[in-house]
Each structure stands twice: as C-alpha cells, then as structure tokens.
Design a protein around this motif. Structure first.
Motif, short mmCIF file in Angstrom:
data_model
loop_
_atom_site.label_atom_id
_atom_site.label_comp_id
_atom_site.label_asym_id
_atom_site.label_seq_id
_atom_site.Cartn_x
_atom_site.Cartn_y
_atom_site.Cartn_z
N GLN A 1 0.83 -1.21 0.00
CA GLN A 1 0.00 0.00 0.00
C GLN A 1 0.87 1.26 0.00
OE1 GLN A 1 -3.27 0.06 -0.41
NE2 GLN A 1 -3.18 2.29 -0.49
N GLU A 2 1.98 1.23 0.73
CA GLU A 2 2.89 2.38 0.76
C GLU A 2 3.52 2.60 -0.61
OE1 GLU A 2 4.49 2.37 5.40
OE2 GLU A 2 5.37 0.96 3.95
N VAL A 3 3.85 1.50 -1.28
CA VAL A 3 4.43 1.59 -2.63
C VAL A 3 3.42 2.24 -3.58
CG1 VAL A 3 5.15 0.23 -4.63
CG2 VAL A 3 5.99 -0.36 -2.36
N LYS A 4 2.18 1.79 -3.50
CA LYS A 4 1.13 2.31 -4.39
C LYS A 4 0.92 3.81 -4.15
CE LYS A 4 -2.55 -0.18 -4.72
NZ LYS A 4 -3.86 -0.80 -4.39
N GLN A 5 0.85 4.21 -2.87
CA GLN A 5 0.60 5.61 -2.56
C GLN A 5 1.76 6.51 -2.99
OE1 GLN A 5 -2.45 6.66 -1.35
NE2 GLN A 5 -1.59 8.63 -1.98
N ALA A 6 2.98 6.01 -2.76
CA ALA A 6 4.16 6.79 -3.15
C ALA A 6 4.21 6.98 -4.66
CB ALA A 6 5.43 6.09 -2.65
N TYR A 7 3.90 5.92 -5.38
CA TYR A 7 3.91 6.00 -6.84
C TYR A 7 2.87 7.01 -7.33
CZ TYR A 7 2.81 4.80 -11.66
OH TYR A 7 2.54 4.87 -13.00
N ARG A 8 1.66 6.95 -6.78
CA ARG A 8 0.60 7.88 -7.20
C ARG A 8 1.00 9.33 -6.95
NH1 ARG A 8 -4.87 4.83 -4.94
NH2 ARG A 8 -5.00 3.26 -6.59
N ASN A 9 1.60 9.58 -5.77
CA ASN A 9 2.00 10.95 -5.43
C ASN A 9 3.06 11.48 -6.39
OD1 ASN A 9 0.22 10.88 -3.29
ND2 ASN A 9 1.77 10.36 -1.78
N LEU A 10 4.07 10.64 -6.67
CA LEU A 10 5.16 11.06 -7.56
C LEU A 10 4.69 11.17 -9.01
CD1 LEU A 10 8.06 8.96 -5.99
CD2 LEU A 10 7.86 11.46 -5.99
N ALA A 11 3.79 10.27 -9.41
CA ALA A 11 3.30 10.32 -10.79
C ALA A 11 2.53 11.61 -11.06
CB ALA A 11 2.40 9.10 -11.07
N LYS A 12 1.81 12.08 -10.05
CA LYS A 12 1.10 13.35 -10.21
C LYS A 12 2.08 14.51 -10.40
CE LYS A 12 -2.99 12.10 -7.50
NZ LYS A 12 -3.74 12.36 -6.24
N ILE A 13 3.18 14.46 -9.65
CA ILE A 13 4.17 15.54 -9.72
C ILE A 13 4.91 15.55 -11.05
CG2 ILE A 13 6.32 16.42 -8.70
CD1 ILE A 13 5.30 15.28 -6.01
N TRP A 14 5.26 14.35 -11.51
CA TRP A 14 6.14 14.24 -12.68
C TRP A 14 5.42 13.93 -13.99
CZ3 TRP A 14 10.98 15.87 -12.76
CH2 TRP A 14 11.66 16.01 -11.54
N HIS A 15 4.10 13.94 -13.98
CA HIS A 15 3.39 13.62 -15.22
C HIS A 15 3.71 14.68 -16.28
CE1 HIS A 15 0.39 12.36 -18.07
NE2 HIS A 15 0.13 11.32 -17.32
N PRO A 16 4.17 14.26 -17.47
CA PRO A 16 4.58 15.22 -18.51
C PRO A 16 3.48 16.17 -18.95
CG PRO A 16 5.37 13.03 -19.04
CD PRO A 16 4.44 12.87 -17.87
N ASP A 17 2.23 15.74 -18.85
CA ASP A 17 1.13 16.60 -19.29
C ASP A 17 0.97 17.85 -18.44
OD1 ASP A 17 0.65 14.80 -21.24
OD2 ASP A 17 -1.13 13.91 -20.33
N ARG A 18 1.58 17.85 -17.25
CA ARG A 18 1.50 19.01 -16.38
C ARG A 18 2.43 20.13 -16.84
NH1 ARG A 18 -0.54 18.18 -11.14
NH2 ARG A 18 0.94 19.70 -10.36
#
Length: 492
Positions: free
Chosen positions: A20-37
C-alpha cells in the motif's frame, strides 16, 4: 536499476515498505512528474518523461515483487522475473476485480493479453471492469474484440474441407455473387408451426445508444431511455414521437412503466431517479440528491404491481425501496459486493430478485427485505433477470448463456445456449411460453420456455441489443440497441 532496494529508493521509500505504501508513493510522484502538467518548458517536459518512465518501471517491479512473481537475489543484488503464463495473470485479474482493485485488475488482464493476444476471457473481463469504471469506449472495444475472436474460432471449427474451385468463368461469377449475398440464419425445423416475426418500424431519433425500452400495458406507447440523457415516448402504431423527457444530467440507464402506464421511472448515471407523468411529460419528483439516495449511477428500476413502491439498484452496491406517492426512501439493502444491474419483481408483488456484478442472485421478500434464497452464479455476474408470470421460474442472463431456475428451490432447470455475445436483456411473454433475449452479438432470440429450444433469431440491429420488451398481448417485441435505434417487431 538492477536491485529491488533501488526501486524503493526511486519511490522515496524505506526497504521492504508495504504494498500500500508503494502504491501511494507512486501515485503521489506520478502526479508531480506527469509530462502533461508541463506545457511551456520543453527541457523540463523531457526530464519529466524520463522520470515517469523510471517511476513506472520501479513501481512495476515492486508490484511484481510483492505479488511473488519477482524473486530478488539479495546476495548478488540482481533480480530475475519468472515469465508467468497468461492464465496466471488472468486469475490474478479476476481476484483483483472481485476485491474491487479495478486498476490492478486491468493491468493483470493487459499482461494476460500481451502473452496471449487471443485470450477471449481476458478481453471480456477487462471490458467488464472498464465498464464498471465508466471507460465505455474501452469496454466496447474489448467486447467487440472478444466477439470477433469467438466468431473466428467458431468459423475455424465449422469450416468445411476445401473443395476444388470451379474453373469456368460463369461458375466463378455465380459463386462470387452467392458469397456477396448477406447470410440468412437457418430456420429451425420447428419454426414452420411458429409465428413469423418481422421488423415493422425502426426509430432513429436518439443521439446515442438506447439503453432501455418498455411498452405500456395498453400497448399504445413505447418508452426509451438513452445515453443521450433523454427519455422518449413513442406511439407504438406509427413511431411518432409523443414527447421527449429531459431533466437528467447524464446517461439514462434504465426505465420502467407503472402497470397503468400513467407514470414512468428513469434511472441515470447522474445518481438520481426521476418519476414522470406520461400524459403530460411533467416531472413529478426526483428521488435522490447530493445528500440522499444512491451515491453512484442507478442501473435498475422497477415498480411493484400496484405502482406504490419503486425498487432501484445502483453501482453503489445497494438496493433501495421508495414510496412513489411521497418520494420517501422506505428501506435500503446493502452487503452486496458489486453493482446491481437488474431487479425483477414477481407479479404478486411479494418478492423481488436482484443480480449484478457479484456471484449470487438474491430473492427477497419485499415487505421486510429478508433474503429468501441466494443462488450462486458461476460466471460472477448477472445483467438481466425476469420472473415467469406464475412466479415459478426465474430466468437470468449470465455471460453468453441464459439460465432458467426454479424459484422455490434455486435449482437450475436448464441453460439456453445460442448467443455468441453477452446477453444484456431477457423477458418472458405474458402467456409464459416464450423467452426473448437481446445480446451483444446484435441479435434477438426467441426461446420455447418449456423445452429451452430456440425458436428463431431476429437480426437487423448493427450494434449490441441492450434491452428487449414484449407487449401485453404478446404480439409485439421492442428492442433498443447500441446502434442508437429502436426496432418494433411483430408476428404474422
């Protein structure tokens, strides 16, 4: 990246962090680093693209590690991945779907299909999950692909031995002409003594798929609900639009007439149910709002025989009973594990059956909600259910099959097989002799209820048949389809 510990580091986690920690960390970082942003800085966008690739790879490897598919050799720091069979990914996807881990389920089905591009069941289940999440285009694509594969498989099984082609030009031309003609379904041997059905009207005024159709008890009016957000009332004898009922803010998924035909209910993806007066087209009231009623799309509605109670089912996994005269919620039944897709009311008004994206079909008493019987379904979902007029048989549409069950015992009487796509709708004729079904294979089939034999197949729709209804006199069938049309069928 050749070590599990490095994957944890990329996601900013300590070693052996939980799944669960892995999933949450990935979601948080993916939001920050998503190229569309990133829009106006090409270099920063390129950096983000590289970072998101790294995050995706780390997350994928850690997911595999937690699931046991990836073995880490701590002595060497090098991992090895055992190449799973597509069946393993499929089974994991089903397990995730049943646990409501829908995104994880989709990823598992993706892996199964990558390993086996012809995995029919994986396409079907992925389509079902996509439909659950509202990814309707993806779901339609998966269902279509599964159907194509099934038809191809059946064709290969039934393909006759190769014969020598005619050499004369006239024979070749004749053969080409014959092949160019549309295929006519074979007529069953017993059909000569049965009524012949033909399409007499096609109504094409909706702007999107027709999700539900109903016929008034006086056989004068057809109601149709559509993904275009409207309900239309039509004259059965000539197809003239009486009026269009507008008010929902999203797709209309289900409709039902009261027995006297004066009122109509419509359930929508906007989470509400609307009650309409058919003679004026006026909205009587809305059941549910931001703070009451269903918390997700309403996918099933049906009235009690006296019209005093409305039962509704939803993607929020609940069934609710409403008092139609006041709009008050009488009771709510929870404990379901999936969306409720169908509710059938017995003609005596004492019991109702419900089914959906869960294993059991439940039969309840309407006065207290007590479960009389819970009948397991192997396919794991039921899209439509209907009682016979005498209440002794419950017909359910499950996968590509229709099952007839004894209401009193839950015992299976027989299985009706013939559709090559999912069966979306079933209804039994008022005389209790015929069952009508609509399917993803674009056809409508009529079955003899006493024997389970197929009577005939009605073709004409160019899309999945989502809903079928039969008139009180048993002489008219109405069908609604993904092709945006409504067809009226009559027997000679």
């Amino acid at each position: 990246m050749n070590n599990i510990n490095e994957c944890y580091e990329i996601l900013g986690l300590k070693q052996n962090a939980s799944e669960q920690e892995v999933k949450q960390a990935y979601r948080n970082l993916a939001k920050i680093w998503h190229p569309d942003r990133i829009i106006d800085d090409p270099e920063k966008k390129k950096e983000a693209e590289e970072k998101i690739k790294e995050l995706n790879q780390a997350y994928k490897l850690l997911k595999s590690y937690h699931s046991g598919e990836l073995v880490d050799t701590f002595l060497t720091g090098v991992y090895s991945v055992s190449r799973s069979k597509p069946e393993a990914f499929y089974n994991e996807g089903v397990a995730n779907a049943n646990a409501e881990k829908y995104q994880e389920a989709i990823e598992c089905f993706n892996n199964a299909i990558r390993l086996n591009p012809n995995y029919i069941e994986a396409y079907k289940y992925r389509g079902l999950v996509c439909e659950k999440l509202g990814y309707n285009n993806r779901a339609t694509s998966d269902f279509r692909k599964a159907l194509e594969l099934e038809l191809d498989r059946k064709q290969k099984k039934t393909e006759p031995p190769e014969v020598k082609k005619p050499t004369s030009s006239s024979a070749t031309a004749k053969e080409a002409k014959e092949r160019s003609q549309p295929e006519t379904p074979p007529t069953p041997a017993s059909a000569s003594s049965k009524p012949l059905w033909k399409c007499v009207f096609t109504f094409a005024k909706h702007l999107n798929s027709v999700s539900s159709v109903a016929i008034s008890q006086d056989c004068r009016t057809i109601a149709s609900g559509s993904f275009d957000g409207t309900v239309k009332l039509w004259r059965l004898n000539n197809g003239e639009i009486i009026r269009t009922l507008s008010g929902h803010s999203d797709r209309v998924l289900c409709i039902a007439f009261t027995r006297n035909g004066i009122n109509l209910a419509s359930g929508s993806a906007d989470k509400t149910i609307k009650l309409w007066q058919t003679t004026t087209g006026k909205e009587i009231r809305t059941l549910g709002s931001l703070f009451s009623g269903h918390s997700d799309k309403v996918s099933a509605v049906t009235f009690s025989p006296d019209g005093q109670i409305l039962a509704s089912g939803s993607a929020d996994k609940t069934i609710k009973l409403w008092q139609t005269s006041t709009g008050k919620e009488i009771s709510s039944f929870s404990g379901h594990t999936g969306q409720i897709t169908t509710i059938a009311m017995s003609l005596d008004g004492k019991t109702f059956a419900s089914g959906g994206l869960e294993k059991p079909v439940r039969i309840r008493q309407i006065d207290n909600g007590k479960i009389i019987r819970s009948i397991p379904v192997l396919s794991g979902y039921v899209l439509s259910a209907t009682f016979s007029p005498d209440g002794e048989i419950l017909a359910i549409a499950t996968a590509e099959e229709i099952k007839l069950l004894q209401t009193a015992t839950g015992k299976e009487i027989c299985t009706l097989k013939g559709h090559s796509g999912r069966v979306y709708s079933v209804v039994i004729s008022p005389d209790g002799k015929t069952l009508i079904s609509g399917s993803d294979d674009k056809t409508i089939k009529l079955w003899e209820l006493s024997s389970g034999k197929e009577i005939c197949t009605l073709t004409g729709h160019s899309g999945a048949v989502y809903s079928v209804a039969i008139s009180r006199d048993g002489k008219t069938i109405v069908s609604g389809s993904n092709d945006k049309t409504i067809k009226v069928w009559r027997c000679n």
